[in-house]
Design an enzyme around this catalytic site. Structure first.
Site, PDB file in Angstrom:
ATOM      1  N   ASN A 132       6.216  -5.662  -3.628  1.00  0.00           N
ATOM      2  CA  ASN A 132       6.337  -6.381  -3.031  1.00  0.00           C
ATOM      3  C   ASN A 132       6.258  -7.672  -3.421  1.00  0.00           C
ATOM      4  O   ASN A 132       5.186  -8.329  -4.489  1.00  0.00           O
ATOM      5  CB  ASN A 132       4.850  -6.783  -1.692  1.00  0.00           C
ATOM      6  CG  ASN A 132       4.247  -5.504  -0.808  1.00  0.00           C
ATOM      7  OD1 ASN A 132       5.222  -4.886  -1.236  1.00  0.00           O
ATOM      8  ND2 ASN A 132       3.244  -5.815  -0.275  1.00  0.00           N
ATOM      9  N   ARG A 171       2.359  -0.271  -0.271  1.00  0.00           N
ATOM     10  CA  ARG A 171       2.876   0.412  -0.931  1.00  0.00           C
ATOM     11  C   ARG A 171       2.316   1.986  -1.223  1.00  0.00           C
ATOM     12  O   ARG A 171       3.227   2.583  -2.106  1.00  0.00           O
ATOM     13  CB  ARG A 171       2.797  -0.302  -2.487  1.00  0.00           C
ATOM     14  CG  ARG A 171       2.785  -2.017  -2.485  1.00  0.00           C
ATOM     15  CD  ARG A 171       3.210  -2.804  -3.273  1.00  0.00           C
ATOM     16  NE  ARG A 171       1.300  -3.072  -3.665  1.00  0.00           N
ATOM     17  CZ  ARG A 171       0.606  -4.136  -3.566  1.00  0.00           C
ATOM     18  NH1 ARG A 171       1.735  -5.399  -3.012  1.00  0.00           N
ATOM     19  NH2 ARG A 171      -0.471  -3.839  -3.861  1.00  0.00           N
TER      20      ARG A 171
END
Length: 78
Positions: free
Chosen positions: A21, A3
């Site tokens: 996520n 990320r």
């Protein structure tokens, strides 16, 4: 850290938004900023992504014009 690459890319483009996520192994998020920068980010998400990611497909939905940013900065949500 996957990320983090997305967060860094969004920040480098001067965008606002977030990424997260999911438990299903997908990523969701929201991006705000000038249309050309948003388009650049969408292209990055669809074709490049984080070094260790596998991109099967990218779906962008609920796109709309806004008069001012509703989110400040670019972050990761958990």
């Amino acid at each position: 850290m996957v990320r983090q690459y997305t967060e860094d890319e969004g920040r480098s483009l001067g965008l606002s938004g977030w990424v997260k996520n999911t438990r299903q192994g997908t990523v969701i998020g929201q991006i705000q900023g000038p249309q050309d920068k948003v388009d650049t980010m969408k292209n990055w998400l669809k074709n490049i992504g984080s070094p260790s990611s596998r991109i099967d497909r990218a779906v962008f939905s609920n796109q709309r014009d806004i008069s001012k940013l509703e989110i400040r900065g670019f972050s990761t949500r958990y």
